[in-house]
Write an enzyme that holds these catalytic residues in place. Sequence first.
Site, PDB file in Angstrom:
ATOM      1  CB  VAL A 163      -0.296  -5.203   3.718  1.00 26.00           C
ATOM      2  CG1 VAL A 163      -1.294  -5.783   4.698  1.00 26.00           C
ATOM      3  CG2 VAL A 163      -0.478  -3.703   3.608  1.00 26.00           C
TER       4      VAL A 163
ATOM      5  CG  ASP B 274      -5.736   7.287  -0.239  1.00 28.66           C
ATOM      6  OD1 ASP B 274      -6.210   7.550  -1.364  1.00 28.66           O
ATOM      7  OD2 ASP B 274      -4.711   6.606  -0.075  1.00 28.66           O
TER       8      ASP B 274
ATOM      9  N   GLY C 146       0.836  -1.193   0.000  1.00 31.04           N
ATOM     10  CA  GLY C 146       0.000   0.000   0.000  1.00 31.04           C
ATOM     11  C   GLY C 146       0.862   1.231   0.000  1.00 31.04           C
TER      12      GLY C 146
END
Length: 650
Positions: free
Chosen positions: A356, A467, A351
């Site tokens: 992640v 976002d 990301g």
Amino acid sequence: MVSLSISMVNLVLLWLSFLSLTSEAVPSYRFHICSNKTTFIPNSTYQSNLKDLLLSLSSNSTREIGFYNNTVGENPEISVYGLFLCRGDLTPDACQDCVSTATNEIVQQYCPVEKVAVIWYDGCMLRYSNRLIFSVMEDQPRKYLWNVLDITQPDRFLKLAQTTLSDLVPLAANASSGAKKFATKEVNFTVLQTMYSLVQCTPDLSSFDCDRCLREAITNVPTCCSGKQGARVMYPSCTIRYEVFPFYQIQAVAPPVPAPGPTPIPLLLPPPPGKSHISSLKIVAIVAPIIVSVVLFFMGYCFLIRRKASKTIQEENAANEISIVESLQFDFATIEAATNKFSDDNKLGEGGFGQVYKGILPNGQEIAVKRLSRSSRQGVGEFKNEIVLVAKLQHKNLVRLLGFCLEGEEKILVYEFVPNKSLDYFLYEPKRHGKLDWSKRYKIIGGIARGMLYLHEDSRLKIVHRDLKASNVLLDENMNPKISDFGMAKIFGVDQSQGNTSRVVGTFGYMSPEYVRYGRFSAKSDVYSFGILILVILSGKKNTSFYQSDGPADLLSFASKHWEDGTLLEFLDPTLGDSYSRNEVIRCLQIGLLCVQKNPVDRPRMASIDLMLNNYSITLPSPQNPAYLQTEQSMPLSINEASITEVYPR
Ligand SMILES: *[C@@H]1O[C@H](CO)[C@@H](O)[C@H](O)[C@H]1NC(C)=O
Ligand SMILES: *[C@@H]1O[C@H](CO)[C@@H](O)[C@H](O)[C@H]1NC(C)=O
Ligand SMILES: *[C@@H]1O[C@H](CO)[C@@H](O)[C@H](O)[C@H]1NC(C)=O
Ligand SMILES: *[C@@H]1O[C@H](CO)[C@@H](O)[C@H](O)[C@H]1NC(C)=O
Ligand SMILES: *[C@@H]1O[C@H](CO)[C@@H](O)[C@H](O)[C@H]1NC(C)=O
Ligand SMILES: *[C@@H]1O[C@H](CO)[C@@H](O)[C@H](O)[C@H]1NC(C)=O
């Protein structure tokens, strides 16, 4: 015989005072912080310097001012700097008690080899370091504690606490040099409840620094402790606290008030006047049973009082020992083990803020681990505070933040694991479209709206996501949407209080024009992103994939063109076939277009959107003036999908 009765009563008194002494004599430990980053070697000079320092602090703890600082060590390299501060109302004896307990316990129990440490008790604070800490305002490390009990009328209570504490600031800060920087105040909250408040700085601070420290501490109260009956903010340089019970000796603080004597007992004392001629035997016969019953009564009474007192003390301990930060902190070894040392096999994706990984905790719980790649702009303490706040946001349409891990440069966030991938994974891959029929898409839109509504309006924090996009919407096993990556701006220390920032966080294609252009963000910029998300879900097309060829320049103008032409079903993802509700589709498209209007004021709030989605009797306004992106060429936009730019704070 009368003298006997008096001495018996004295005995009772003595016992009473012994009881009250013992309950005061055990300083209650609250918290300590010592980083194991800097440690000393056993039997080193540092250790012996530290020992000498603690001894000198302890032996100087009966000074009237309740503060002492000292330095031990010839060589500044291995000198130890230390100080203690007793709560302003403590007697010299009580201060000494607290300080000597602190000096013993800190090295024996809590920080045996650490060079830098701070420990708080109810009555005193002790700290030492390998660098100069005197006359310097320090607000890290810090600790918040709150009473677990809720207060009625929380808003009024919070306001009262803030004004009362603020009123006290100049009193403490302006204290003459050589005096305690300490002030307390009692104010009535309700007829039954009084608020007791206290502020204190170490007296080595200048009045300017004391003022600054206390005011900063007070600003934390609404976020850490609103709604509670009491709170404390403890900084190394200053402390604030308020409660609905007296936690300091009021007499010792207030200007001398004639102290009321211990009234109940003298009442029993005076010998009956004019009875001196009665025989001793008679006196014994009369007085002895009385005394015995009085003694029994007191024993019983005191026993009850003590039980009650210890119960409330226990309750208070339970209240204060709740240490959210600790419960959220994972250690690095656990995370490393859970993710198989961040192996590529465990990698779920990459990301904007870092990589992640999937992990499994020893108890079998699945987690998603976000290893942050960018350095946050704020210190460790601030970082933790924000995490605590973000972790409190819990909603079924938000990915839950379980905790964090800090180790050296590593900053890691730990989230609940959401089994299905993100929305874009299904949306942009025609062969996975089967999983996303209309009813699922519709449910997803509604779920995102509810999650956003919670973030904007229903949670205490009122967070702007900044976002929101398809890849930040994860799907659980039942394809329920869960919004991820919220609160990142907060965690990264981007100023949230200003609606204006030079650092733009977001993804082109989803960012509202006023945000891209002027860095102006608000809940309405999220609404814009939500509108784009609706269009993406309806069309199954990436917003960015329109930056090409001649045709309409972007998804938005494509959508509004079909809206105006009345050919909106052509806008719809062809893989949906005929299995959709025309009404729902039209409504969603209309809401989407309302959300992307150019003027933020015209865009509906999330609350209205949620209502529009769930209530068909509401007539929707016609969308006006969508914010065409091609008219907003403030930044170069790329044709190539791989170069979707994400800008993050650095
Ligand atoms: C510091 O403490 C952490 C967790 O308690 C531990 O994993 C680490 O090894 C310690 N570091 C040092 C230098 O002792
Ligand atoms: C430190 O000194 C004590 C007493 O002098 C001794 O018993 C102990 O073994 C020493 N420890 C180390 C690690 O040298
Ligand atoms: C206080 O500290 C000084 C050193 O700063 C030390 O010489 C003295 O013995 C200590 N104790 C008392 C009671 O003053
Ligand atoms: C105590 O602190 C003051 C500054 O507030 C400093 O000037 C003084 O040297 C310190 N005393 C010792 C013994 O370090
Ligand atoms: C007290 O301190 C405040 C700042 O805390 C300052 O503005 C004010 O002038 C001071 N008042 C007096 C009387 O010294
Ligand atoms: C608080 O209330 C009591 C009685 O209810 C009253 O005597 C006292 O003056 C009040 N104190 C303040 C600061 O208003």
